[in-house]
Scaffold this motif. Structure first.
Motif, PDB file in Angstrom:
ATOM      1  N   LYS B 402     -54.167  24.195 -38.687  1.00  0.00           N
ATOM      2  CA  LYS B 402     -54.720  23.335 -37.637  1.00  0.00           C
ATOM      3  C   LYS B 402     -56.134  23.738 -37.240  1.00  0.00           C
ATOM      4  N   GLN B 419     -52.970  25.452 -26.430  1.00  0.00           N
ATOM      5  CA  GLN B 419     -52.178  24.321 -25.981  1.00  0.00           C
ATOM      6  C   GLN B 419     -50.718  24.475 -26.419  1.00  0.00           C
ATOM      7  N   TYR B 420     -49.828  24.249 -25.454  1.00  0.00           N
ATOM      8  CA  TYR B 420     -48.402  24.273 -25.806  1.00  0.00           C
ATOM      9  C   TYR B 420     -48.156  23.177 -26.820  1.00  0.00           C
ATOM     10  N   SER B 421     -47.349  23.454 -27.794  1.00  0.00           N
ATOM     11  CA  SER B 421     -47.058  22.416 -28.777  1.00  0.00           C
ATOM     12  C   SER B 421     -45.635  22.597 -29.258  1.00  0.00           C
ATOM     13  N   GLU B 422     -45.133  21.556 -29.820  1.00  0.00           N
ATOM     14  CA  GLU B 422     -43.756  21.534 -30.303  1.00  0.00           C
ATOM     15  C   GLU B 422     -43.497  22.701 -31.260  1.00  0.00           C
ATOM     16  N   SER B 426     -51.220  25.896 -31.946  1.00  0.00           N
ATOM     17  CA  SER B 426     -52.219  25.103 -31.227  1.00  0.00           C
ATOM     18  C   SER B 426     -53.400  24.815 -32.146  1.00  0.00           C
ATOM     19  N   LYS B 464     -43.810  30.265 -27.285  1.00  0.00           N
ATOM     20  CA  LYS B 464     -44.706  29.536 -28.204  1.00  0.00           C
ATOM     21  C   LYS B 464     -45.106  30.438 -29.375  1.00  0.00           C
TER      22      LYS B 464
END
Lengths: 293, 603
Positions: B402, B419-422, B426, B464
């Motif tokens: 990413k 950023q929090y992400s699934e 991030s 995370k």
């Protein structure tokens, strides 16, 4: 160009408020840093501040730019890594004297030796403020029972023959400090090498040296006939001043030695931005198979 | 250049498929040079080669030897026995007396007197004052290795011209004087052989290999890094990792890259982190002592989510240990070493080919999951050479995960580095990208990278980061399985135990024991499904490793909860397993139906 001071569209983080005590010398450094970056028009996106550990080492949180918080004492190798990967960046390492002259002193010496085109600001206060006032490497004899002779980083830097910019400022003299910081930034950004700036930045809570330092500072920039381009002259004069109980400030030495990037990098395009997927590399890689006996 | 060579005597020969040769003496005797010369000849003969060097951690003196084995068949280790020994002193014979084949041939340097009668056994011994011959003809004792090489060449049935050519190839770049002296030394050796050697037990069959290359694990790892887009290497000299830096130093800069030697491993890991943070693909390499200094930095990379590849070349430890010797005793350190908890991945290649590919892949893993990736090697894998197919450069892919571009950032309303992400990963900006300005830190932080001690933030950030390990499992190299599916006995190993285990399987098969082998390639997180699938139906599982405590076995037991079937075979004398040692250990456990859970070799 968008400078650190005037970022219009708020699409990035809001910097934290400093963690420092009211009156802390580090506020002066932060103000100077903001003003210097703004006055010189250095883009926020191209600025990386590498913070050390300690009160002063949190300064990267207080500006709008790229910031990386290193381990205790490791801000210089981190900053050198950033610079070698992308020499087009303005890289500023900023930390305290415990960070730079105690746990990180090995890197300090080798960074002076290598002369990377970065700025290194040491906020020197003679104490470990964050852990409540233990003597740091620059602590005066007797401070909190200190029995070790204080370390003088400027004299050390003068004794290493590849240094190119050695300065000392005082957060009690904002005008001089900003000029020195601009000088260090210009020095680094012209790829001349390390802009080393020690700032006398008192800890008002555990080692309030404002009054004492105000009396001791001696501005070499104002001295007629002082030759800052001569290492022997700089060493001699600063030693004299120290003997007299003064602390020399100003741009103490300026010299020329090829920078680390000039000695190390083989191309102008930053490694960090190189297209490593280029198919044109494949025949060149295949050529290397011949080296396997 | 005209070199008159006398014809070799008519030698009665036995065609052999394979041979193992040791050159032993004192450090500085030029033993490794002979190994290198032989390696070139064997390669030109189309043979597979595997060689190992045993040197002390000093520039000169102390026993040093090199073993080179060549075969028409695939070989994976230096084997069990030495067929031919060149010994520059008596120690070089006594140290390996029990490793010599009963009918071995010895070329002994008798400059300081003949070989003790008790050491002759049933060996064929050629005694020649090699050092004295060199000193009297060439004024330098050092040429004894080339004299020995000539005699060896005759014993192995090489044509004289082959020996001349390989010397020319080696010394061409070192000046006419060096070449001429060596050619003189060669002739001295050939003259001796003509007079003294009337029969030779060996003549090697030519192999059918063409195009294979010789590589050590270290060289392959370095090359894989380059091909994988690695452009920033920083290191500090340390055995047995230094070869990686040495290989890259003249080559990486030609691709715009940087090889930097730092002042210590603290600087190494942090300089690496700085360069990786800025956007370069970075590798650092060290061995145990350096890894100890890097441990804080690796945790910092994990916490701040900076992608970096760390190669750990294990050697005998702790402390200074035995710097040039083989051990796999840093497994715990690499898998568990840390204050606090952070995500990491640990992969372990077993061959030079795997070193190449897994080194390139590790760069992808690091960037895709934004964490430190360890490549766990051991001294034998690092420094032994083996014949392998040329590395598959086109098979290398580059996946930067990413990593954002300025264009992609412009579509993000408010950029947050963490950023929090699934999936826990991030989007990653690097300095110079407008709009991606952010803070990267080893402090616990909020999504912007600003310091936070908020409880719920801590829970979310830890989760995370840590869940990336679970997520990465599908991308991690599964174990390689070898041997018949109906075998009831299993063996598990990592790194350089690969070769001896593969060869031991054939030996066990000859003794009527069918064995399956699971070459583990991901050490952390252990892929329990992969392991359990392998272990299914097995009656006994031998975990083979070079350490005292059985570190790998303990880990396997901890994820499989299988204490019943697992027997640990460990060796920690500083040397690699020989195939026969594994074979005998397994046989003896099986024949005694012993329920011993561990088998420590030599203890």
């Amino acid at each position: 160009m968008q400078s650190v001071q005037q970022a219009p569209a708020r699409r990035i983080y809001t910097p934290s408020a400093p963690i420092w005590c009211p009156g802390c010398g580090d506020f002066g450094v932060l103000a100077s840093l903001k003003k210097s970056l703004s006055d010189l028009g250095i883009a926020s996106k191209d600025t990386v501040i590498v913070g050390g550990i300690g009160c002063s080492g949190s300064i990267h949180n207080n500006l709008e730019c790229y910031g990386i918080h290193s381990l205790h004492g490791r801000l210089l190798p981190t900053a050198v890594g950033v610079k070698l990967a992308n020499p087009k960046l303005t890289v500023i390492a900023a930390g305290g004297d415990g960070d730079g002259y105690a746990i990180g002193v090995g890197h300090f010496i080798h960074t002076l030796k290598r002369n990377p085109s970065i700025v290194y600001i040491v906020m020197q206060n003679g104490t470990y403020g964050l852990t409540k006032g233990q003597p740091s490497p620059t602590a005066a004899l007797g401070y909190e029972g200190n029995k070790d002779i204080p370390f003088d980083a400027v004299q050390t830097a003068l004794s290493i023959f590849s240094t190119t910019f050695i300065a000392r400022g005082f957060s009690g003299n904002q005008t001089q400090l900003t000029e020195l910081l601009k000088g260090a930034l210009n020095h680094a950004n012209s790829n001349k090498g390390l802009g080393f700036l020690e700032v006398l930045s008192p800890c008002v809570t555990y080692n309030d040296t404002y009054k004492q330092w105000r009396e001791q500072v001696y501005n070499l920039d104002a001295e007629k006939g002082y030759d800052r381009t001569s290492r022997p002259a700089a060493l001699t004069r600063t030693m004299q001043l120290l003997d007299e109980g003064k602390i020399p400030t100003g741009l103490i030495y300026e010299g020329t030695t090829p920078s680390l990037e000039a000695n190390t990098l083989t191309q102008t395009e930053p490694i960090a931005l190189q297209d490593i997927t280029s198919p044109s590399n494949i025949p060149r890689y295949e050529e290397l198979l011949k080296d396997f006996r | 250049m005209a070199t008159q060579l006398e014809q070799a005597p008519n030698i009665k020969t036995e065609l052999r498929n394979q041979i193992s040769i040791m050159i032993g003496g004192q450090g500085g005797d030029g033993t490794l040079t002979v190994v290198n010369l032989l390696g070139r000849i064997f390669r030109d003969y189309g043979l597979n080669v595997y060689d190992a060097r045993n040197v002390l951690s000093r520039i000169r003196g102390g026993h040093a030897d090199g073993v080179i084995r060549a075969s028409c068949d695939e070989i994976y280790s230096t084997g069990d026995e030495i067929d031919t020994l060149v010994a520059f002193d008596e120690e070089a014979v006594t140290l390996v007396l029990n490793d010599l084949a009963p009918d071995a041939t010895i070329i002994f340097d008798s400059s300081k007197g003949p070989l003790a009668q008790g050491l002759h056994r049933a060996f064929t011994v050629y005694e020649a004052p090699l050092g004295n011959m060199a000193a009297s003809a060439l004024r330098r004792n050092i040429f004894k290795n080339t004299i020995a090489f000539a005699i060896l060449g005759r014993i192995l049935g090489f044509e004289d011209e082959v020996l001349v050519q390989v010397l020319k190839a080696r010394y061409a770049r070192r000046g006419q004087e060096a070449l001429e002296s060596n050619l003189k030394a060669l002739n001295i050796g050939l003259d001796y052989a003509t007079k003294s050697i009337h029969s030779s037990p060996y003549k090697l069959k030519r192999g059918t290999n063409s195009g294979k290359i010789l590589s050590t694990g270290n060289e392959a790892t370095a090359f894989g890094f380059l091909v994988g887009g690695g452009r920033f290497f920083v290191g500090y000299p340390i055995t047995p990792a230094t070869d990686i830096m040495e290989w890259l130093a003249p080559r990486l800069p030609k691709f715009g890259g940087v090889v930097k030697q730092a002042e210590d491993e603290l600087a190494v890991i942090n300089m690496g982190i700085g360069a990786a943070y800025a956007g370069a693909r970075v590798m650092v390499a060290t061995s145990g002592p350096g890894q100890s200094l890097m441990t804080e930095g690796v945790g910092h990379a994990g916490e701040s989510e900076v992608p970096i590849v760390v190669v750990e070349c294990q050697r005998v430890g702790p402390s200074t240990g035995e710097p040039t010797r083989n051990e796999q005793s840093d497994i715990n350190h690499i898998v568990y070493g840390s204050h606090g908890e952070f995500p990491r991945l640990v992969v372990a290649p077993g061959t030079a080919s795997e070193c190449f590919k897994m080194s390139a892949d590790a760069l992808n893993l690091a960037e895709k999951y934004q964490l430190p990736v360890f490549i766990l090697l051991d001294q034998a894998l690092c420094q032994n050479s083996e014949s392998v197919q040329p590395f598959d450069i086109k098979a290398v892919t580059i996946d930067r995960g990413k990593l954002l571009s300025e264009e992609s950032i412009s579509k993000i309303p408010l950029y947050k580095r963490y950023q929090y992400s699934e999936d826990g990963i991030s989007p990653r900006s690097i300095p110079s990208l407008e709009g991606g300005q952010s803070q990267v830190t080893g402090n616990e932080h909020n999504e912007f990278g600003l310091v936070s001690v908020d409880k719920s933030n801590r829970l979310r950030m830890m989760s995370k980061r840590m869940k990336k390990v679970e997520l990465a499992k599908s991308d991690l190299p599964r174990g390689n399985n070898f041997g018949p599916r109906d075998a009831k006995i299993g063996v598990i190993g990592i790194g350089s135990t690969y070769g001896p285990i593969i060869e031991s399987m054939a030996q066990l098969q000859e003794r009527g024991t069918k064995v399956r082998f699971h070459q583990l390639r991901t050490v952390f997180p252990l892929l329990e499904d992969d392991l359990k699938e392998f272990m299914q139906g097995l009656e006994g599982i031998f975990v083979v490793e070079n350490n005292y405590q059985g570190q790998l076995a303990r880990m396997i037991k901890s994820v499989t909860a299988d204490n019943e079937r697992i027997v640990n075979i460990t060796k920690f004398d500083g040397t690699s397993f020989k195939p026969i040692e594994i074979t005998n250990a397994i046989s003896s456990v099986l024949s005694k139906s012993s329920d011993a859970a561990s088998f420590k070799l030599g203890v």
